[in-house]
Design an enzyme around this catalytic site. Structure first.
Site, PDB file in Angstrom:
ATOM      1  N   ASP A  37       0.820  -1.205   0.000  1.00  7.47           N
ATOM      2  CA  ASP A  37       0.000   0.000   0.000  1.00  7.47           C
ATOM      3  C   ASP A  37       0.857   1.259   0.000  1.00  7.47           C
ATOM      4  O   ASP A  37       2.063   1.222   0.260  1.00  7.47           O
ATOM      5  CB  ASP A  37      -0.893   0.026   1.251  1.00  7.47           C
ATOM      6  CG  ASP A  37      -2.087  -0.904   1.126  1.00  7.47           C
ATOM      7  OD1 ASP A  37      -2.344  -1.369   0.010  1.00  7.47           O
ATOM      8  OD2 ASP A  37      -2.749  -1.150   2.156  1.00  7.47           O
ATOM      9  N   LYS A  57      -3.721   3.260  -2.484  1.00  7.06           N
ATOM     10  CA  LYS A  57      -4.896   4.092  -2.718  1.00  7.06           C
ATOM     11  C   LYS A  57      -4.700   5.406  -1.978  1.00  7.06           C
ATOM     12  O   LYS A  57      -4.010   5.471  -0.959  1.00  7.06           O
ATOM     13  CB  LYS A  57      -6.174   3.433  -2.187  1.00  7.06           C
ATOM     14  CG  LYS A  57      -6.346   1.969  -2.498  1.00  7.06           C
ATOM     15  CD  LYS A  57      -7.631   1.457  -1.873  1.00  7.06           C
ATOM     16  CE  LYS A  57      -7.707  -0.058  -1.929  1.00  7.06           C
ATOM     17  NZ  LYS A  57      -6.764  -0.689  -0.991  1.00  7.06           N
TER      18      LYS A  57
END
Length: 465
Positions: free
Chosen positions: A249, A271
Site C-alpha cells: 500500500d 490508494k
C-alpha cells in the site's frame, strides 16, 4: 578451539551442586530442565533451590561440603563465593574423572556452560570459552529474535516422521533435499503459523502420495506498523523475507519495503482519497490468482490490517476460494503515533477509554455518531481525517465538546519525518493550512493531548508547534 561443544544427556542422572545461593539456584534450574536429579550441599540453602530439589526427588545436604559427596554423580558444579572451597571441589572432581564447572573460574573448569537458545528438541549453544560471557549472551539474545519459538515443534514433527522418510528415501542425498525443501516450504510454514495439526496432515498426504507434491500458495496478510521498521514483529519480518510476490500500500514506508526479499516481485496497489491505483475487488482477485499459482503472496499494509485496513474483505475472498492465509497484526497508527508523540491514549486523570474512528466513510462523507463521540472521559483518534477535519471539529463542538478541547495532528508518525502540531478543536483546521500538513496524518482529540508538553521524547523532524 579451547572447548569442544558437546551435549550431555542428564536425564535421571545425579548432578552435584556445591552452594546454596542465587548462583547455585540458576545452575540448578538448568540442570533440572535437562532432567538431572540434584544433590545440593551447602550449610544454608535458598528456599527456591530447596523446592526445586524436593520437586525433582533430589538430595539436600545442609552442611559443609565433604570429599565423599561425589559418588554417583556425573557432573559437579561449584557455585560458592569461597574460592579455596571451589578449588577443592575442582581438584576432587578432576581426580575422579567427573566433569566439573566452577562458576566464574574458567581455569578450574573441565566443562563450561554456554549461553543457550532453547527450542527443544532444537538447542543452540553459544560460548566464548569463558573469556567474554557477556558477549556470548548478547549473541544469544540476537539468536532469540532470529529463531521462531515454534522451531521446537517443527523439529518434533521431523522427528516423528524421520523413519518413514528414511524408508521412502533410502538415498542420503535424496533425504537431505527432502528435508531442506520441507523446512523451507508450506508444511514448515503451517507449524510456524501455529497450525501444527494442519502441517502434520499435509505431511501425511505428501508421504502417502509417494512424495509427489504440488506446491500450494498462501497469502500473508501482514501489518507493517506506522512507519518505523523497528516496530515490525519478528513474524512479519520472516514472512516478508520469504514471499515470492509483494502487494503493498501507499502507507508502507520505503524503509520497510526494503526489508522484503530482494528478488520478490513487487506490485503497488496503493490508494489515496478518490484515487485507487487498483480497485479493492481487483486486489482481492489478484491475491486469489497469485496464490492459486503456488506463490507465497505478501499483502503488506500500513498499520494493522484489521483496523481500517480492509483486511477482513481480503481474507473473506481468500476463505471463499479455499486459499490458505495467515494474519500478522501490526502496531496500529493510533498506538504507534501517539506513543512517539508523547500522548498516552488513556490516562487515569484524563481518559478512561479510547475510540478509533475513520475520518471518512465509504461514500466519502463524515456522517458519524457525533453524540457518542462527545462522551466525557474518552480520547478520539481519527484515521484518514485530514480532508474532513473542518467538519469533524465543527460537529464535535456543535454536539457539546468544548472548542478548547486539546487536539493534535501527527504527520508521518514514528518516522524521522514525524511532525506534531497541537492546538484545540477551534484552531486545528487552521494549523493544517499554516503548516501545510499532508497525509498520512493522524488526528487525536482529548485532554490527554496536553500531556505531550511533558512526555514528548521523540524528535522527528523537529518542526512541532
Amino acid at each position: 578451539m579451547d572447548f569442544l561443544p558437546l551435549f550431555h544427556s542428564l536425564q535421571g542422572r545425579l548432578a552435584l551442586v556445591v552452594g546454596g545461593g542465587e548462583v547455585a539456584l540458576r545452575k540448578a534450574r538448568l540442570l533440572a530442565d535437562a532432567g538431572a536429579r540434584l544433590r545440593v550441599v551447602a550449610p544454608q540453602i535458598h528456599i527456591e533451590l530447596r523446592h526445586l530439589v524436593e520437586q525433582g526427588g533430589g538430595e539436600l545436604l545442609e552442611r559443609d561440603y565433604q570429599d565423599g559427596d561425589q559418588p554417583g554423580c556425573v557432573l559437579i558444579i561449584a557455585a560458592t563465593d569461597d574460592e579455596p572451597l571451589n578449588a577443592e571441589v575442582s581438584r576432587a572432581a578432576n581426580a575422579r574423572g567427573i566433569p566439573v564447572n566452577v562458576v566464574d573460574a574458567p581455569a578450574l573448569c573441565s566443562v563450561i556452560f554456554p549461553a543457550i537458545v532453547d527450542r527443544s528438541p532444537l538447542v543452540v549453544a553459544v560460548s566464548s570459552g569463558g573469556d567474554a560471557p557477556v558477549l556470548a549472551r548478547l549473541i544469544r539474545a540476537k539468536l532469540e529474535t532470529w529463531i521462531p519459538s515454534t522451531y521446537g515443534q517443527l523439529a518434533g514433527l521431523a522427528s516423528r516422521f524421520r523413519h518413514r522418510v528414511k524408508e521412502l528415501l533410502p538415498d542420503l542425498q535424496q533425504r537431505r533435499v527432502f528435508w531442506e525443501n520441507l523446512f523451507q516450504g508450506e508444511i514448515a510454514e503451517r507449524v510456524l503459523a501455529g497450525r501444527p495439526a494442519e502441517a502434520e496432515r499435509l505431511l501425511e498426504e505428501h508421504l502417502a502420495g509417494g512424495l509427489a507434491h504440488i506446491a500450494t500458495g498462501e497469502v500473508y496478510l501482514v501489518g507493517a506498523g506506522p512507519g518505523d521498521p523497528d516496530l515490525l514483529t519478528f513474524r512479519a519480518l520472516r514472512l516478508m523475507q520469504q514471499a515470492d510476490v509483494v502487494l503493498y500500500d501507499r502507507l508502507v514506508a520505503p524503509s520497510i519495503l526494503e526489508l522484503c526479499r530482494r528478488d520478490a516481485e513487487r506490485l503497488y496497489v496503493g490508494k489515496r482519497r478518490a484515487e485507487h491505483a487498483v480497485p479493492q475487488d481487483r486486489i482481492n482477485r489478484l491475491l486469489v490468482e497469485l496464490a492459486s499459482q503456488g506463490k507465497r503472496v505478501l499483502r503488506l499494509k500500513g498499520g494493522d490490517p484489521f483496523i481500517f485496513g480492509r483486511g477482513g474483505e481480503e481474507i473473506d475472498e481468500l476463505a471463499a476460494h479455499g486459499i490458505p492465509f495467515q494474519v500478522v497484526p501490526g502496531i496500529t497508527a493510533a498506538s504507534g503515533c501517539a506513543a512517539y508523540a508523547g500522548i498516552p491514549l488513556t490516562h487515569r486523570d484524563h481518559a478512561q477509554s479510547v475510540r478509533f474512528v475513520t475520518g471518512h466513510l465509504k461514500d466519502g462523507t463524515t456522517d458519524l455518531p457525533w453524540q457518542d463521540l462527545v462522551a466525557p472521559g474518552q480520547t478520539l483518534v481519527f484515521y484518514m481525517g485530514l480532508v474532513g477535519l473542518p467538519v469533524i471539529c465543527e460537529q464535535l463542538v456543535a454536539h457539546g465538546r468544548s472548542a478548547q478541547t486539546p487536539a493534535a495532528l501527527i504527520q508521518q508518525g514514528t518516522t524521522a519525518q514525524q511532525r506534531v502540531f497541537t492546538g484545540t478543536l477551534e484552531n486545528l483546521p487552521q494549523l493544517v493550512a499554516e503548516h501545510e500538513v499532508h497525509a498520512p496524518t493522524l488526528v487525536i482529540v482529548g485532554e490527554v493531548v496536553q500531556l505531550r508538553d511533558k512526555l514528548a521524547w521523540f524528535e522527528g523532524a523537529r518542526e512541532d508547534a
